[in-house]
Design an enzyme around this catalytic site. Sequence first.
Site, mmCIF file in Angstrom:
data_model
loop_
_atom_site.group_PDB
_atom_site.id
_atom_site.type_symbol
_atom_site.label_atom_id
_atom_site.label_comp_id
_atom_site.label_asym_id
_atom_site.label_seq_id
_atom_site.Cartn_x
_atom_site.Cartn_y
_atom_site.Cartn_z
ATOM 1 N N GLY A 266 0.786 -1.235 0.000
ATOM 2 C CA GLY A 266 0.000 0.000 0.000
ATOM 3 C C GLY A 266 0.811 1.275 0.000
ATOM 4 O O GLY A 266 2.045 1.241 -0.003
ATOM 5 N N VAL A 267 0.087 2.395 0.012
ATOM 6 C CA VAL A 267 0.735 3.701 -0.012
ATOM 7 C C VAL A 267 1.313 4.028 1.352
ATOM 8 O O VAL A 267 0.916 3.456 2.359
ATOM 9 C CB VAL A 267 -0.251 4.828 -0.408
ATOM 10 C CG1 VAL A 267 -0.665 4.694 -1.847
ATOM 11 C CG2 VAL A 267 -1.448 4.871 0.527
ATOM 12 N N GLY A 268 2.235 4.975 1.378
ATOM 13 C CA GLY A 268 2.749 5.499 2.644
ATOM 14 C C GLY A 268 4.112 4.955 2.997
ATOM 15 O O GLY A 268 4.630 4.033 2.366
ATOM 16 N N VAL A 270 5.172 3.460 5.820
ATOM 17 C CA VAL A 270 5.308 2.199 6.542
ATOM 18 C C VAL A 270 5.285 1.016 5.571
ATOM 19 O O VAL A 270 6.170 0.161 5.609
ATOM 20 C CB VAL A 270 4.202 2.074 7.629
ATOM 21 C CG1 VAL A 270 4.288 0.713 8.303
ATOM 22 C CG2 VAL A 270 4.358 3.180 8.664
ATOM 23 N N GLU A 291 -1.117 -1.377 -6.793
ATOM 24 C CA GLU A 291 -1.671 -0.226 -7.527
ATOM 25 C C GLU A 291 -0.623 0.878 -7.641
ATOM 26 O O GLU A 291 -0.595 1.591 -8.628
ATOM 27 C CB GLU A 291 -2.960 0.280 -6.881
ATOM 28 C CG GLU A 291 -2.805 0.742 -5.455
ATOM 29 C CD GLU A 291 -4.056 1.368 -4.891
ATOM 30 O OE1 GLU A 291 -5.159 0.876 -5.169
ATOM 31 O OE2 GLU A 291 -3.920 2.353 -4.154
ATOM 32 N N ASN A 381 -6.373 10.304 4.540
ATOM 33 C CA ASN A 381 -6.210 10.262 3.087
ATOM 34 C C ASN A 381 -7.440 9.688 2.395
ATOM 35 O O ASN A 381 -8.040 10.326 1.540
ATOM 36 C CB ASN A 381 -5.000 9.412 2.709
ATOM 37 C CG ASN A 381 -3.696 10.030 3.202
ATOM 38 O OD1 ASN A 381 -3.618 11.237 3.404
ATOM 39 N ND2 ASN A 381 -2.695 9.211 3.393
ATOM 40 N N GLY A 385 -7.022 1.840 -2.416
ATOM 41 C CA GLY A 385 -7.273 0.476 -2.894
ATOM 42 C C GLY A 385 -7.194 -0.559 -1.788
ATOM 43 O O GLY A 385 -7.306 -1.757 -2.050
HETATM 44 N N1 COA Z 1 -4.264 8.302 15.187
HETATM 45 C C1 COA Z 1 -3.969 9.526 14.700
HETATM 46 N N2 COA Z 1 -2.983 9.774 13.816
HETATM 47 C C2 COA Z 1 -2.246 8.722 13.408
HETATM 48 C C3 COA Z 1 -2.476 7.421 13.861
HETATM 49 C C4 COA Z 1 -3.537 7.220 14.794
HETATM 50 N N3 COA Z 1 -3.823 6.025 15.256
HETATM 51 N N4 COA Z 1 -1.585 6.600 13.282
HETATM 52 C C5 COA Z 1 -0.823 7.354 12.467
HETATM 53 N N5 COA Z 1 -1.214 8.633 12.550
HETATM 54 C C6 COA Z 1 -0.653 9.779 11.830
HETATM 55 C C7 COA Z 1 0.862 9.848 11.963
HETATM 56 O O1 COA Z 1 1.231 10.476 13.157
HETATM 57 C C8 COA Z 1 1.225 10.664 10.725
HETATM 58 O O2 COA Z 1 0.886 12.005 10.994
HETATM 59 P P1 COA Z 1 1.821 13.217 10.473
HETATM 60 O O3 COA Z 1 1.667 13.177 8.981
HETATM 61 O O4 COA Z 1 1.214 14.428 11.109
HETATM 62 O O5 COA Z 1 3.207 12.887 10.940
HETATM 63 C C9 COA Z 1 0.208 10.157 9.679
HETATM 64 O O6 COA Z 1 -0.874 9.576 10.438
HETATM 65 C C10 COA Z 1 0.778 9.108 8.730
HETATM 66 O O7 COA Z 1 1.246 8.040 9.493
HETATM 67 P P2 COA Z 1 2.611 7.306 9.209
HETATM 68 O O8 COA Z 1 2.948 6.500 10.417
HETATM 69 O O9 COA Z 1 3.646 8.285 8.711
HETATM 70 O O10 COA Z 1 2.191 6.240 8.129
HETATM 71 P P3 COA Z 1 2.091 6.194 6.540
HETATM 72 O O11 COA Z 1 2.792 7.295 5.810
HETATM 73 O O12 COA Z 1 2.507 4.833 6.224
HETATM 74 O O13 COA Z 1 0.521 6.388 6.270
HETATM 75 C C11 COA Z 1 -1.805 5.799 6.272
HETATM 76 C C12 COA Z 1 -0.419 5.588 6.913
HETATM 77 C C13 COA Z 1 -2.799 4.870 6.958
HETATM 78 C C14 COA Z 1 -2.248 7.250 6.465
HETATM 79 C C15 COA Z 1 -1.675 5.486 4.750
HETATM 80 O O14 COA Z 1 -1.137 4.209 4.562
HETATM 81 C C16 COA Z 1 -3.031 5.543 4.054
HETATM 82 O O15 COA Z 1 -3.478 6.599 3.652
HETATM 83 N N6 COA Z 1 -3.715 4.399 3.908
HETATM 84 C C17 COA Z 1 -5.038 4.332 3.330
HETATM 85 C C18 COA Z 1 -5.006 4.075 1.874
HETATM 86 C C19 COA Z 1 -4.387 2.762 1.545
HETATM 87 O O16 COA Z 1 -4.135 1.921 2.400
HETATM 88 N N7 COA Z 1 -4.142 2.524 0.299
HETATM 89 C C20 COA Z 1 -3.507 1.258 -0.035
HETATM 90 C C21 COA Z 1 -3.715 0.790 -1.363
HETATM 91 S S1 COA Z 1 -2.341 1.385 -2.339
#
Ligand code: COA
Length: 506
Positions: A266-268, A270, A291, A381, A385
């Site tokens: 996935g995106v991001g 982690v 994707e 976000n 997908g």
């Molecule tokens: N409560 C509040 N905020 C939270 C949190 C929680 N439980 N867990 C993480 N966060 C915040 C982090 O602090 C960070 O905030 P910042 O940008 O202010 O620093 C932000 O969310 C992103 O978290 P991060 O740990 O850097 O993870 P990431 O870059 O891997 O993103 C998602 C994690 C979930 C936001 C991202 O994977 C996503 O948008 N997923 C949904 C879409 C998806 O899964 N698509 C996959 C198909 S390609």
Amino acid sequence: MDPRVENRLGLKELADKVVSAEQAAALINDGDVVGMSGFTRAGDAKVVPMALVERAKNENFKIDIYTGASLGPEVDKYLAEAGVIRKRGPFIADSGIRNQINSGNVYYVDAHLSHNAELVRQGIIGPIKYLILEATAITEDGLIVPTTSVGNSPVFAEYAENIIVELNISHPESLIGIHDIYVPGPQGQREPIPMTDAVKRIGEIGIKVDPAKIKAIVISEEPDAPSLIVPPDEETQTMANLLLDFFRSEIEAGRLTNKLMPLQSGVGSVANAVLDGFADSEFEDLIVASEVLQDAVFNLIDAGKVSFAAATSITISEQLQKKVYGNLEKYADKLVLRPQEISNHPEVIRRLGLISINTALELDIYGNVNSTHVSGTKMMNGIGGSGDFARNARLGIFVTKSYAKGGAISSIVPMVSHVDHTEHDVDVIVTEQGIADLRGLAPKERAVLIIENCVHPDFKEQMWDYYNRAVEVTGNAQTPHILEEALSWHVNLAKNKTMKKEISKA
Ligand code: COA
């Protein structure tokens, strides 16, 4: 005409359609539904949106924008902040539009990315007045070759009344040939999608359009905005190691081979970091069927671990952009970009038996996952997908650090404040604390494993306290909860900026 443009404009009758970005932007009217190319900051139109931003300085107008997924700052920051966007779908990731959504200025329709094409076919999204489509080239026979993403552009091109092409000469011409555009027929009359192997090509190198729909061609030299992921750290490496050990145990159990199954990541930051962890593993000849292709995939191709990668977009950091696009020939026979309704199609995901790895924002003790809403109310976000893959994958894995915001937040809570993926779609959970294989387990078995293996030590006692009391007050019910307390961790966070609370020892 600039020879760089002439080379890429195969259908010569379109030469008189070349106009300035301002002229093209003037075609869009207040109230229009506009489709745009682009998926996770890749392959999006850039100069026409910036001309719309300029226009908005002297004129009030609003449009609805549908895309493949998130776009670069031209739309999802500047256009959003200019107040031009009334409604936006199906995925965002820029803080500019996130703030506009969360302050009520933009309606946001967060949707499974495989669903949009059908909504366009049914007329629920539309009528699309204009598609603004970034292209590498228009071939002699009128195929529009996309750039670094395909997204929803094929279905938009079919249904849009008019098309504006941004012919981007900064993208390498060697992108021609990496796309595989297959458009399914209408539902009810459709043949099976003939993809029996992620490596197999089933479509054309470009998007078929009626040339009469092309109202303007704008020349662009703007590169994609680079991705903003942060590099792997010790904790993501731990998560990767846990996952690799899990795969080893699956091989031992005879359920996987060393080649695994096609991987979706996935995106991001982690998910990217976890995939990066494969670089030093014994796994090889891996296929990626995802994707988005983030940095890790190209690192794994370079390391000889990934032999083929299919997706709908390439979203990479500035450093990787230079390396990959400066040397695309090296990767071209190992890459394919498909429409998102194919890369994310349940039929294809199930047939190929994908292993999907997505990131959760938070998850609960029974395995329900929130990917999208901070404290159930503020959009992060979008689901992207992740639902397409998690529900249909052979193995649906969610990764997350066990804590957020310096430890004030536990990413594992008694009850998620918003549900994107139900417990039925979540097979395995990984945090830096440990892994929980939930397959075949009943809710209470899942809870014990998640709390014991995945919760951060700072929150463990608090979680056991909640769970044990929930079992007691419900009389050991199927899925124990104390309803008036289930969201108290979020309430505590809102009031006291932390989920930690004092536990009464009485
Ligand atoms: N409560 C509040 N905020 C939270 C949190 C929680 N439980 N867990 C993480 N966060 C915040 C982090 O602090 C960070 O905030 P910042 O940008 O202010 O620093 C932000 O969310 C992103 O978290 P991060 O740990 O850097 O993870 P990431 O870059 O891997 O993103 C998602 C994690 C979930 C936001 C991202 O994977 C996503 O948008 N997923 C949904 C879409 C998806 O899964 N698509 C996959 C198909 S390609």
